[in-house]
Scaffold this motif. Structure first.
Motif, PDB file in Angstrom:
ATOM      1  N   ALA A   1       0.833  -1.204   0.000  1.00  0.00           N
ATOM      2  CA  ALA A   1       0.000   0.000   0.000  1.00  0.00           C
ATOM      3  C   ALA A   1       0.868   1.255   0.000  1.00  0.00           C
ATOM      4  N   GLN A   2       1.927   1.226   0.810  1.00  0.00           N
ATOM      5  CA  GLN A   2       2.802   2.394   0.843  1.00  0.00           C
ATOM      6  C   GLN A   2       3.549   2.557  -0.487  1.00  0.00           C
ATOM      7  N   GLY A   3       3.909   1.407  -1.067  1.00  0.00           N
ATOM      8  CA  GLY A   3       4.540   1.446  -2.387  1.00  0.00           C
ATOM      9  C   GLY A   3       3.610   2.050  -3.420  1.00  0.00           C
ATOM     10  N   ASN A   4       2.345   1.646  -3.383  1.00  0.00           N
ATOM     11  CA  ASN A   4       1.376   2.196  -4.329  1.00  0.00           C
ATOM     12  C   ASN A   4       1.182   3.695  -4.124  1.00  0.00           C
ATOM     13  N   ALA A   5       1.228   4.141  -2.860  1.00  0.00           N
ATOM     14  CA  ALA A   5       1.077   5.574  -2.582  1.00  0.00           C
ATOM     15  C   ALA A   5       2.230   6.356  -3.210  1.00  0.00           C
ATOM     16  N   LEU A   6       3.424   5.759  -3.182  1.00  0.00           N
ATOM     17  CA  LEU A   6       4.572   6.420  -3.808  1.00  0.00           C
ATOM     18  C   LEU A   6       4.373   6.536  -5.312  1.00  0.00           C
ATOM     19  N   TRP A   7       3.891   5.459  -5.909  1.00  0.00           N
ATOM     20  CA  TRP A   7       3.622   5.495  -7.350  1.00  0.00           C
ATOM     21  C   TRP A   7       2.514   6.499  -7.680  1.00  0.00           C
ATOM     22  N   MET A   8       1.528   6.601  -6.760  1.00  0.00           N
ATOM     23  CA  MET A   8       0.431   7.544  -6.974  1.00  0.00           C
ATOM     24  C   MET A   8       0.975   8.967  -7.056  1.00  0.00           C
ATOM     25  N   LEU A   9       1.910   9.270  -6.174  1.00  0.00           N
ATOM     26  CA  LEU A   9       2.552  10.589  -6.209  1.00  0.00           C
ATOM     27  C   LEU A   9       3.155  10.836  -7.595  1.00  0.00           C
ATOM     28  N   ARG A  10       3.860   9.845  -8.097  1.00  0.00           N
ATOM     29  CA  ARG A  10       4.476   9.974  -9.416  1.00  0.00           C
ATOM     30  C   ARG A  10       3.419  10.180 -10.504  1.00  0.00           C
ATOM     31  N   GLU A  11       2.356   9.366 -10.469  1.00  0.00           N
ATOM     32  CA  GLU A  11       1.329   9.446 -11.511  1.00  0.00           C
ATOM     33  C   GLU A  11       0.566  10.763 -11.432  1.00  0.00           C
ATOM     34  N   ASN A  12       0.412  11.295 -10.215  1.00  0.00           N
ATOM     35  CA  ASN A  12      -0.376  12.511 -10.042  1.00  0.00           C
ATOM     36  C   ASN A  12       0.297  13.770 -10.572  1.00  0.00           C
ATOM     37  N   ILE A  13       1.554  13.671 -10.923  1.00  0.00           N
ATOM     38  CA  ILE A  13       2.211  14.865 -11.480  1.00  0.00           C
ATOM     39  C   ILE A  13       1.450  15.325 -12.732  1.00  0.00           C
ATOM     40  N   THR A  14       1.151  14.381 -13.622  1.00  0.00           N
ATOM     41  CA  THR A  14       0.430  14.711 -14.856  1.00  0.00           C
ATOM     42  C   THR A  14      -0.911  15.373 -14.554  1.00  0.00           C
ATOM     43  N   HIS A  15      -1.642  14.786 -13.598  1.00  0.00           N
ATOM     44  CA  HIS A  15      -2.961  15.336 -13.265  1.00  0.00           C
ATOM     45  C   HIS A  15      -2.818  16.730 -12.644  1.00  0.00           C
ATOM     46  N   ALA A  16      -1.859  16.883 -11.742  1.00  0.00           N
ATOM     47  CA  ALA A  16      -1.653  18.190 -11.102  1.00  0.00           C
ATOM     48  C   ALA A  16      -1.310  19.238 -12.150  1.00  0.00           C
ATOM     49  N   GLN A  17      -0.533  18.843 -13.133  1.00  0.00           N
ATOM     50  CA  GLN A  17      -0.180  19.786 -14.189  1.00  0.00           C
ATOM     51  C   GLN A  17      -1.400  20.207 -14.989  1.00  0.00           C
ATOM     52  N   LYS A  18      -2.267  19.221 -15.248  1.00  0.00           N
ATOM     53  CA  LYS A  18      -3.486  19.525 -16.007  1.00  0.00           C
ATOM     54  C   LYS A  18      -4.339  20.520 -15.193  1.00  0.00           C
ATOM     55  N   MET A  19      -4.453  20.272 -13.890  1.00  0.00           N
ATOM     56  CA  MET A  19      -5.254  21.158 -13.039  1.00  0.00           C
ATOM     57  C   MET A  19      -4.616  22.543 -12.936  1.00  0.00           C
ATOM     58  N   ASP A  20      -3.308  22.576 -13.004  1.00  0.00           N
ATOM     59  CA  ASP A  20      -2.577  23.831 -12.857  1.00  0.00           C
ATOM     60  C   ASP A  20      -2.714  24.717 -14.100  1.00  0.00           C
ATOM     61  N   GLY A  21      -3.178  24.149 -15.188  1.00  0.00           N
ATOM     62  CA  GLY A  21      -3.313  24.934 -16.428  1.00  0.00           C
ATOM     63  C   GLY A  21      -2.196  24.624 -17.386  1.00  0.00           C
ATOM     64  N   GLY A  22      -2.390  25.074 -18.631  1.00  0.00           N
ATOM     65  CA  GLY A  22      -1.505  24.706 -19.752  1.00  0.00           C
ATOM     66  C   GLY A  22      -0.036  24.860 -19.444  1.00  0.00           C
ATOM     67  N   ASN A  23       0.712  23.858 -19.824  1.00  0.00           N
ATOM     68  CA  ASN A  23       2.166  23.997 -19.766  1.00  0.00           C
ATOM     69  C   ASN A  23       2.750  23.452 -21.068  1.00  0.00           C
ATOM     70  N   ILE A  24       3.974  23.801 -21.308  1.00  0.00           N
ATOM     71  CA  ILE A  24       4.602  23.405 -22.573  1.00  0.00           C
ATOM     72  C   ILE A  24       5.436  22.159 -22.311  1.00  0.00           C
ATOM     73  N   LYS A  25       5.051  21.064 -23.000  1.00  0.00           N
ATOM     74  CA  LYS A  25       5.609  19.758 -22.664  1.00  0.00           C
ATOM     75  C   LYS A  25       6.766  19.383 -23.598  1.00  0.00           C
ATOM     76  N   HIS A  26       7.747  18.718 -23.039  1.00  0.00           N
ATOM     77  CA  HIS A  26       8.856  18.185 -23.845  1.00  0.00           C
ATOM     78  C   HIS A  26       9.166  16.776 -23.384  1.00  0.00           C
ATOM     79  N   ASP A  27       9.099  15.852 -24.328  1.00  0.00           N
ATOM     80  CA  ASP A  27       9.375  14.442 -24.043  1.00  0.00           C
ATOM     81  C   ASP A  27      10.729  14.135 -24.669  1.00  0.00           C
ATOM     82  N   ILE A  28      11.784  14.387 -23.918  1.00  0.00           N
ATOM     83  CA  ILE A  28      13.119  14.331 -24.514  1.00  0.00           C
ATOM     84  C   ILE A  28      13.942  13.186 -23.932  1.00  0.00           C
ATOM     85  N   SER A  29      14.975  12.775 -24.671  1.00  0.00           N
ATOM     86  CA  SER A  29      15.923  11.820 -24.099  1.00  0.00           C
ATOM     87  C   SER A  29      17.337  12.248 -24.412  1.00  0.00           C
TER      88      SER A  29
END
Lengths: 475, 475
Positions: free
Chosen positions: B327-355
């Motif tokens: 459960a604690q492991g999943n909560a850590l992953w949730m934090l990671r996954e929620n970045i995308t959602h938080a960004q969407k809620m925060d309003g438009g940002n300019i995305k770069h998927d780079i390597s």
């Protein structure tokens, strides 16, 4: 206009230095370049050119393109299918890459090495080891084969189970195209989704689309511990169960799973009488297994032992020896490696480098052995190989009372019988050795028309003059 | 001759059933097919056709080839680059693969699954799990994306470190070519060196060379244990050291290494206030790590703990939390996954998927942050991503006092500034999201002329009429 070979040689010499243009006309002996390692193919060449860097390769390729001279790229010339030897027309030029042998960069943080095509495989392994990294490609010819040739033939070897084929180890390539232009996709990226992955075209195309001059390859953390075990079993089906059970328990620590048939082991005992007996009883099939890890020897040993014990209890193996130290482990590997040598000493046999879905292997072997018994009575199958990758070396030695030379004359007949069974089970007639000259006629028989058509379209799109290693792979 | 859309729709209906030919002319609402998931691209289509099997796909493709109608293959339509939406000309037809959703075969001995293009990724994962196997491709959209689209875009995700990209998971493909013929290379072989590896052409080509209808993919033993940890550190350079040290000790048990910047974590805390504080102090950078194995939880936990302790001692991290349970492991992953959602809620940002090469990332980030400070003062970089694969999501939110809508208008400017730094360090402007419509103009800028030339030659060789997903990837 007749072709002026003297002028061609002079022009090539002006480009890369006369010392690096070898020709019979100059009194040079070209045999080591025009004959393949196994002595099956003997061609003649207008010249052997040995450029010293990528720019010189480009210059030679441009000269060849302008004068319509075919090029045969060659690395260590250790291939088994005649892919790097010229035809017998004296008009092809061998482009030998051995002087491009610099390690351009090792990046330990990115776990990559950028190496030139002419680097000996073992030298790449050693350079990686010197910075505590593993370059996992490993095969019999590693002391003389070159990495460019490994890539051009998508070499396999003994660690594919864990690390994949050469294709899986290549991140970037530098390629001289048939028009002499440079394609620089020498990137060290693990992810790059910007259009077609062009490097994939050249990997495994045996020099028919361009000349690989350098590559960026993956490195791995060097394992700190290794254990080897040897098990006996009643059937291949049992070996397939063992594979699944061991992988489940050891995951990717499990690095090798090599099958050996009793006749293969007996042959080694016959020609290498010092080989110790390994298990108390004899079994029809054996498996050599290896696991490696970054942790301690004890922890890995314990994990391997636990896994083997539960397999013994579940009937996935009959008897097993866990090597007690590195020397005993090496002795087990020596037994595996000596099969090839014992076969050579035993006289000509008809070799098949085939692959199948692992699930299809037990029935395939049953089928093929039955077919041999009926159609070629007395012939002696010496079966072994990388069962973990679905890859068998299904070699057939002459019956005891048949002259090996006479047996070799029946190669076409034996091949057809074996390959038809492979093909019916959706297997491959060349798992890791490639096509070269040896199997190009069979390719036409076992590929669909659609596959061959697309291969020809790709070839025409990249090499419209057909000067890159003609007569190899495609007809 | 003018194009008779009514006749075309009737003919398509005769081939695959009228119910499976959707068109505005028939009063159907096509919005969910003609608009992309992110709402960036809105096209119009002559029709959306939904064939039910490979033969029907062939029939539609033959019809399209004969009538010169362009096809836009579409899976779950979850892509981020507009690769599966039509242009706005009302003459393209969306070829929706969702009805091809059969799992044709699961072979547990060969560790392969043969699945049709329209299978939902999560369904493939579940089918594998039901026979104690893992299909390791895993990404945010897995509940709705389709495996055919994953393959056509060479999807990445969160387990690339250990299992590779989609390309590495594909053994065989079934492809309908632009002329409607079938290319059947649906083999389940781990080794096959019989000529050019044609499947590689289609993987990642975003439907521009043919229509993938089925695939044979690799399965793995299902891991039995999993542990997750979360570490804080002072710099990305420290994170790069940590990655090397952890991989050395855990080898391929190490499955994920995700970087999170403090602003990314803060953003999650802001929009998801229930997210617990994880470490005692704040750090500028964090890393989420995961390891998985076939052995016991205790053994893996101990190995992870030993590795983390030695990293703490050696200064490769500053503070660390080892999740005490799933459960604690999943909560850590949730934090990671929620970045995308938080960004969407925060309003438009300019995305770069780079390597980038992993070794180049610390200096790249320093460079890019400095550049932003100078050129776009106040802009808020939200940096996170798959550091273990060299892949960052380098997203830039508007300055606090700038309207997100206005900020988006500067996308071209910001992109150029970021991509120029990426390119100078031999990185990629699209690590895992592909090119689609979104980046095809930038592709022309950041690829060499030679690469683009070969891509065009391949395209012409396979799709001479240019009817396969025109306007995507290539211009």
């Amino acid at each position: 206009m007749t072709f002026d070979s003297k002028a061609w040689l002079a022009e090539a010499g002006a480009l890369i230095g006369d010392a690096h243009v070898l020709a019979e006309e100059h009194g040079d002996d070209l045999t080591s370049y025009t004959q393949d390692w196994g002595g099956k193919f003997q061609g003649r060449a207008l010249a052997v050119v040995r450029p010293g860097n990528t720019t010189e390769v480009q210059a030679i390729v441009k000269l060849a393109a302008r004068t319509k001279v075919a090029l045969v790229p060659q690395g260590g010339n250790t291939g088994l299918c005649g892919g790097s030897t010229p035809d017998d027309g004296s008009r092809q030029v061998v482009l030998q890459l051995g002087r491009l042998n610099r390690v351009r960069e090792i990046d330990t943080e990115n776990n990559t090495a950028t190496v030139e095509a002419g680097c000996i495989l073992q030298a790449v392994q050693e350079q990686a080891a010197s910075v505590d990294r593993l370059f996992p490609l490993s095969l019999g010819a590693e002391g003389s084969c070159q990495i460019g040739g490994n890539i051009a033939t998508n070499a396999g070897g003994v660690q594919v189970l864990r690390y994949g084929n050469t294709r899986d180890l290549v991140l970037g390539l530098e390629v001289v195209l048939p028009n002499g232009e440079l394609l620089d996709v020498l990137r060290g990226l693990r992810k790059d989704n910007t259009g077609y992955d062009l490097k994939q075209l050249f990997i495994g195309s045996e020099g028919t689309l361009g000349i690989i001059t350098a590559a960026t390859v993956k490195l791995y953390p060097a394992p700190r511990s290794k254990v080897v075990a040897f098990a006996g079993m009643k059937s291949i089906a049992q070996a397939v169960c063992l594979l699944a059970a061991m992988r489940h328990q050891l995951g990717e620590r499990f690095t090798a799973f090599e099958l050996l048939s009793a006749p293969a082991v007996d042959l080694v005992h016959c020609y290498f009488p010092d080989t110790p007996a390994l298990l108390e009883a004899n079994w029809p099939w054996y498996v050599l297994m290896e696991a490696a890890d970054g942790g301690s020897d004890e922890a890995l040993r314990e994990a391997m032992q636990d896994a083997l014990m539960s397999c013994l209890e579940n009937g996935a193996l009959e008897d097993v020896l866990l090597a007690s130290n590195l020397a005993q482990g090496n002795a087990l590997w020596m037994l595996r490696e000596n099969i090839t040598h014992a076969q050579k000493m035993d006289g000509g046999n008809i070799k098949h480098d085939i692959s199948l879905p692992i699930s299809a292997i037990p029935a395939f072997v049953d089928n093929a052995l039955l077919m041999l018994d009926n159609a070629f009575p007395g012939a002696r199958p010496i079966v072994y190989g990388h069962l973990g990758d679905g890859n068998l070396h299904f070699n057939i030695a002459a019956a005891a009372d048949v002259d090996p030379g006479h047996w070799q004359l029946r190669t076409g007949e034996v091949n057809k019988a074996i390959y038809d069974i492979v093909s019916a089970r959706r297997g491959s007639i060349s798992a890791e050795h490639g096509i070269g000259q040896l199997k190009r006629h069979e390719l036409a028989h076992y590929k669909t028309a659609m596959e061959l058509d697309i291969m020809h379209r790709i070839k025409a799109a990249l090499d419209p003059q057909g000067l890159m290693n003609p007569g190899k792979v495609l007809q």
